[in-house]
Write an enzyme that holds these catalytic residues in place. Structure first.
Site, PDB file in Angstrom:
ATOM      1  N   HIS A 177       0.646  -1.218  -0.603  1.00  0.00           N
ATOM      2  CA  HIS A 177      -0.314  -0.021   0.243  1.00  0.00           C
ATOM      3  C   HIS A 177       0.893   1.469  -0.122  1.00  0.00           C
ATOM      4  CE1 HIS A 177      -3.169   2.715   0.483  1.00  0.00           C
ATOM      5  NE2 HIS A 177      -2.423   3.543   2.088  1.00  0.00           N
ATOM      6  N   CYS A 198      -4.112   2.044  -4.502  1.00  0.00           N
ATOM      7  CA  CYS A 198      -3.703   2.849  -3.969  1.00  0.00           C
ATOM      8  C   CYS A 198      -1.800   3.401  -5.052  1.00  0.00           C
ATOM      9  CB  CYS A 198      -3.847   2.616  -2.686  1.00  0.00           C
ATOM     10  SG  CYS A 198      -2.312   0.916  -2.472  1.00  0.00           S
TER      11      CYS A 198
END
Length: 169
Positions: free
Chosen positions: A39, A109
């Site tokens: 992430h 993301c």
């Protein structure tokens, strides 16, 4: 004589969502080594900006429940002012990076961080991050799990949904 433009540092925060499990289990499950399930977020103008199933969000750097990042990548500096950057984010949030556009493999993301990094610095984020979905999907286990994984929506807890009307909501 014109005043020189201010330079603002741009950083990439990298978090391993698996907390080390990918490194240990990927050889058995995928037949190849993965160092993490990444992430990412962009740090600029004293805030952390990221994208998930809730849309574009922001918080103080390291302010999500993910805690401190596993790695910080220095992407350089930008001359883009905070005002222009927030307008840019607002337009992204109303078009390309709406919450309902989120897809774990194709629009996530890391896609957001890569796009924003290029806007701010002209540089992409490291390919070991952006190549991860295709690496997973290139394995038989990844293909078998794709229907399940496609339904997963990730929104790291702890940020506030970005809204241009009041800066951040």
């Amino acid at each position: 004589m014109e005043e020189p433009l201010a330079l603002h540092p741009v950083k990439l925060y990298v978090y391993d969502l698996s907390k080390g499990m990918a490194r240990r289990l990927s050889p058995l499950m995928l037949g190849k080594q993965l160092d993490g399930i990444w992430h990412t977020s962009i740090i600029v103008h004293k805030d952390e900006f990221f994208y998930g199933s809730g849309g574009i969000s922001s918080c103080a750097p390291g302010g999500t429940l993910l805690g401190p990042p596993d790695t910080v990548v220095d992407l350089g500096n930008t001359e883009v002012t905070e005002e222009i950057f927030l307008e840019y984010l607002s337009s992204l949030g109303e078009s390309v990076f709406r919450g309902e556009s989120y897809n774990l493999f194709e629009h996530n993301c890391n896609t957001f961080s890569n796009e924003v990094a290029q806007f701010l610095t002209g540089k992409k984020i490291p390919s070991y991050i952006t190549d991860l979905p295709s690496e997973v999907l290139a394995t038989p286990f990844g293909q078998a799990l794709r229907p399940l994984l496609d339904s997963i929506q990730i929104q790291p807890p702890g940020g506030s949904t970005f809204s241009r009307h009041n800066g951040q909501s």
